[in-house]
Design an enzyme around this catalytic site. Structure first.
Site, PDB file in Angstrom:
ATOM      1  N   LYS A   1       6.480  -1.827   1.825  1.00  6.02           N
ATOM      2  CA  LYS A   1       5.294  -1.253   2.479  1.00  6.02           C
ATOM      3  C   LYS A   1       4.143  -2.254   2.376  1.00  6.02           C
ATOM      4  CE  LYS A   1       3.216   3.298   3.217  1.00  6.02           C
ATOM      5  NZ  LYS A   1       3.317   3.283   4.665  1.00  6.02           N
TER       6      LYS A   1
ATOM      7  N   TYR B   1       0.826  -1.207   0.000  1.00  7.14           N
ATOM      8  CA  TYR B   1       0.000   0.000   0.000  1.00  7.14           C
ATOM      9  C   TYR B   1       0.858   1.252   0.000  1.00  7.14           C
ATOM     10  CZ  TYR B   1       0.881   0.940   5.009  1.00  7.14           C
ATOM     11  OH  TYR B   1       1.472   1.243   6.218  1.00  7.14           O
TER      12      TYR B   1
ATOM     13  N   GLU C   1      12.484   2.400  13.778  1.00  6.82           N
ATOM     14  CA  GLU C   1      11.537   3.465  13.386  1.00  6.82           C
ATOM     15  C   GLU C   1      10.333   3.393  14.298  1.00  6.82           C
ATOM     16  OE1 GLU C   1       9.976   2.775   9.427  1.00  6.82           O
ATOM     17  OE2 GLU C   1       9.966   0.628   9.746  1.00  6.82           O
TER      18      GLU C   1
ATOM     19  N   LEU D   1      11.246   1.430   6.815  1.00  2.85           N
ATOM     20  CA  LEU D   1      10.606   1.876   5.580  1.00  2.85           C
ATOM     21  C   LEU D   1      11.349   3.105   5.058  1.00  2.85           C
ATOM     22  CD1 LEU D   1       7.938   1.292   3.900  1.00  2.85           C
ATOM     23  CD2 LEU D   1       7.121   3.409   4.941  1.00  2.85           C
TER      24      LEU D   1
END
Ligand code: PDD
Length: 288
Positions: free
Chosen positions: A145, A31, A177, A201
């Protein structure tokens, strides 16, 4: 709300998916979340580029809507008028009898919807946000993702239950993250964020902020951030497409720096927003 599903624009309640969809059964899909301000996309080409990369990495052919993605997403935005919005675009490997291996023939499922982007309240901008740390229990390809987000969901829920907005994840004694954001720390005059790799990411906002700050001569480093460094940072920031740049002022119940949003955050937000306005004033290439 009007959504996009497999070539059609229709009311959300009329949009139907097969229970055999591999996104539903396996989380077999990817996505993007793309922000728009006053009806225009911000960094659309960069998001579409990352979408293609995610598809390549999961070995899924790119569905090619006739009009192209930029036109489809622009039409979706037009059909859902309002203030600042983000578009969520999800592509799955389609619907097929349940088998872990790829189906021999299945048409991808294409879905997109629009959500409002909540403006940062003055009160919260003055107080900043609380975050907690948690062990990073995700897989080894966090650079994709993927819609398979269970560890991120559990981490964010844990944070919410502690009165925090985000979980900051640690792996092997180092920062990776946030559950749905990239993390920056300020150390002295330097801005530091973990380097890209399979553990994080490649955030579009992260890249844009680094470029914008470097253009104005800031000392920005992409290097490992030890847990001890995170805990002693002068400032901690979070970046994402829907949140831009948020100051974390409390980490695991302890103040970060002075416990107020730091001066570097205020300046960095200003640099970011000016760069965003400049970038949006330049017509997009529309390149797909
Ligand atoms: N999430 N890291 C993770 C795990 C994320 O889920 C996100 C964004 C980011 C920031 O990436 P970007 O700057 O490209 O938005 C980093 C989106 C917003 C979401 O899942 O809703």
């Amino acid at each position: 709300m009007i959504v996009y599903l497999n070539g059609a624009f229709l009311p959300a309640e009329k949009a139907c998916l097969s229970p055999l969809d591999r996104g539903f059964l396996f989380g077999d899909g990817i996505y993007e979340v793309i922000p728009s301000y006053q009806g225009a996309f911000f960094l659309l080409d960069e998001h579409l580029e990352r979408l293609r990369r995610s598809l390549r990495e999961i070995r899924m052919p790119e569905p090619q809507p006739e009009k192209g993605w930029a036109a489809v997403l622009a039409e979706l935005l037009e059909r859902n008028p309002g203030g600042d919005r983000s578009v969520y675009l999800q592509l799955t490997r389609g619907s097929a009898p349940r088998d872990h291996a790829f189906p021999a023939a299945a048409a991808a499922t294409e879905f997109a919807m629009v959500s409002p982007i909540a403006p940062l309240s003055v009160d919260l901008a003055e107080r900043g946000f609380a975050a907690i740390t948690l062990p990073d229990q995700r897989w080894g390809r966090c650079d994709i993702k993927s819609v398979a987000l269970l560890p991120n969901v559990l981490a964010r829920q844990h944070a919410v239950e502690q009165g925090a907005v985000e979980a900051i994840l640690l792996r092997g004694g180092k920062l990776t993250e946030g559950a749905a954001s990239n993390v920056f720390v300020v150390l002295g005059g330097a801005v530091v964020t973990p380097a890209l790799g399979p553990e994080i990411l490649p955030g579009i906002t992260r890249r844009f902020l680094l470029d914008a700050l470097r253009n104005e001569g800031w000392d920005c480093r992409e290097e490992p951030v030890l847990e001890s460094t995170l805990r002693s940072a002068d400032e901690i920031w979070l970046t994402s497409s829907t949140k831009e740049l948020l100051p974390v002022t409390v980490l695991d119940g302890r103040p970060v720096g002075t416990g107020r949003p730091g001066p570097m955050w205020g300046r960095a937000l200003d640099v970011f927003q000016r760069a965003r306005e400049r970038s949006m004033a330049t017509p997009a290439t529309g390149a797909e």
